[in-house]
Design an enzyme around this catalytic site. Structure first.
Site, short mmCIF file in Angstrom:
data_model
loop_
_atom_site.label_atom_id
_atom_site.label_comp_id
_atom_site.label_asym_id
_atom_site.label_seq_id
_atom_site.Cartn_x
_atom_site.Cartn_y
_atom_site.Cartn_z
N GLY A 20 76.50 40.51 77.76
CA GLY A 20 77.74 40.26 77.04
C GLY A 20 77.73 38.91 76.35
O GLY A 20 78.18 38.77 75.20
N ARG A 43 78.50 35.40 63.66
CA ARG A 43 79.56 35.19 64.65
C ARG A 43 79.07 34.55 65.95
O ARG A 43 79.71 34.69 67.00
CB ARG A 43 80.28 36.50 64.99
CG ARG A 43 81.13 36.99 63.84
CD ARG A 43 81.85 38.26 64.18
NE ARG A 43 82.63 38.69 63.03
CZ ARG A 43 83.95 38.71 62.98
NH1 ARG A 43 84.66 38.36 64.03
NH2 ARG A 43 84.58 39.08 61.90
N THR A 90 77.44 41.19 84.33
CA THR A 90 78.01 40.92 85.65
C THR A 90 79.18 41.89 85.87
O THR A 90 79.71 42.47 84.92
CB THR A 90 78.53 39.48 85.76
OG1 THR A 90 79.48 39.24 84.74
CG2 THR A 90 77.40 38.47 85.65
N ASP A 203 81.50 38.39 91.50
CA ASP A 203 82.70 38.03 92.28
C ASP A 203 83.19 39.30 92.95
O ASP A 203 82.79 40.40 92.55
CB ASP A 203 83.79 37.44 91.36
CG ASP A 203 84.08 38.32 90.16
OD1 ASP A 203 83.35 38.22 89.16
OD2 ASP A 203 85.00 39.16 90.23
N1 HPA Z 1 86.69 42.32 85.95
C1 HPA Z 1 86.10 42.75 84.83
N2 HPA Z 1 84.89 42.41 84.48
C2 HPA Z 1 84.20 41.59 85.28
C3 HPA Z 1 84.75 41.11 86.46
C4 HPA Z 1 86.05 41.49 86.80
O1 HPA Z 1 86.59 41.10 87.84
N3 HPA Z 1 83.81 40.30 87.04
C5 HPA Z 1 82.74 40.32 86.24
N4 HPA Z 1 82.96 41.10 85.18
#
Ligand code: HPA
Length: 235
Positions: A20, A43, A90, A203
């Site tokens: 991303g 961009r 992630t 996370d």
């Molecule tokens: N929400 C959406 N996308 C994500 C998150 C999340 O908590 N953590 C990492 N990418």
């Protein structure tokens, strides 16, 4: 040149890794590729092409969310004849089955996005990974602990209006949340190309645990190696 990618035909490899964050694209190119060359900075969404173990590989940032990813993926498939895209991103852990630093290989992607509802006129399409890439990624990850194959949830909201709905997604087998895979899988199916999303758990929504930036770099690097091995094995 396409509208959002400042590259000429032939500048982009048939295999694209897609984080991303455009700075992650730069880090992947500098850390893993040989002879990496910047082909676009339109961009600030960097794209590079180089080689990995002799195979041509590109790495292109997607931005955050399905609308942004869909712009780059449409142009890569339509204008640059890209054959395989592997998202390396992630995700937030939702299920107690996953822990931070784990890797989730997304077999399929649920979503709250309206993109497919509009495209399919109310029918529910089931966006799934390319099986050959999925199998190759799972093989490449053999021997590593904390690798899961299962459903992820591609949400349009990082800050959801109804966070209580997460519990229902978990009851139905969803492991983690991110914001891009569903559109990637749908567009790959539309264009008869291959796609896979691999995400490290940065996370956890339940426990509130977060990885440090050093851990994120380490686990992200492990995942990039899985993606490169899988993408070049099936090229
Ligand atoms: N929400 C959406 N996308 C994500 C998150 C999340 O908590 N953590 C990492 N990418």
């Amino acid at each position: 040149m396409s509208t959002h990618i400042g590259a000429r035909a032939g500048d982009i490899a048939p295999l694209v890794l897609m984080p991303g964050d455009p700075l992650r694209a730069k880090w992947i190119a500098e850390t893993f590729l040989e002879d990496a060359r910047l082909y676009t900075e339109v961009r600030g969404m960097y794209g590079f092409t180089g080689t990995w173990q002799g195979h041509p590989v590109s790495v292109q940032g997607s931005g955050m969310g399905q609308p942004s990813l869909a712009i780059y993926v449409n142009e890569l498939f339509r204008e640059y004849d890209v054959q395989s895209i592997i998202r390396v991103g992630t995700c937030g852990g939702m299920s107690p089955k996953v822990a931070i630093r784990d890797v989730v290989i997304a077999s399929g992607a649920c979503t709250d996005s309206s993109m497919n509802r509009i495209a399919f006129e109310g029918l529910d399409y089931a966006p799934v990974a390319d099986f050959s890439l999925l199998q190759a990624a799972y093989s490449a990850a053999a021997g590593r602990s904390g690798v899961h194959v299962g459903l992820i949830y591609s949400s349009d909201s990082f800050y959801p209006a109804r966070p209580e709905l997460s519990a229902r997604m978990v009851q139905y087998g969803v492991l983690a949340v991110e914001m891009e895979a569903s559109a990637l899988y749908t567009l790959a199916a539309k264009h008869a190309r291959r796609a896979l999303a691999i995400c490290t758990v940065s996370d956890h929504l339940d426990t509130g645990e977060e990885t440090t930036s050093h851990e994120r770099e380490q686990t992200f690097g492990d995942m990039v190696e899985i993606a490169l091995a899988a993408g070049t094995a099936t090229a």
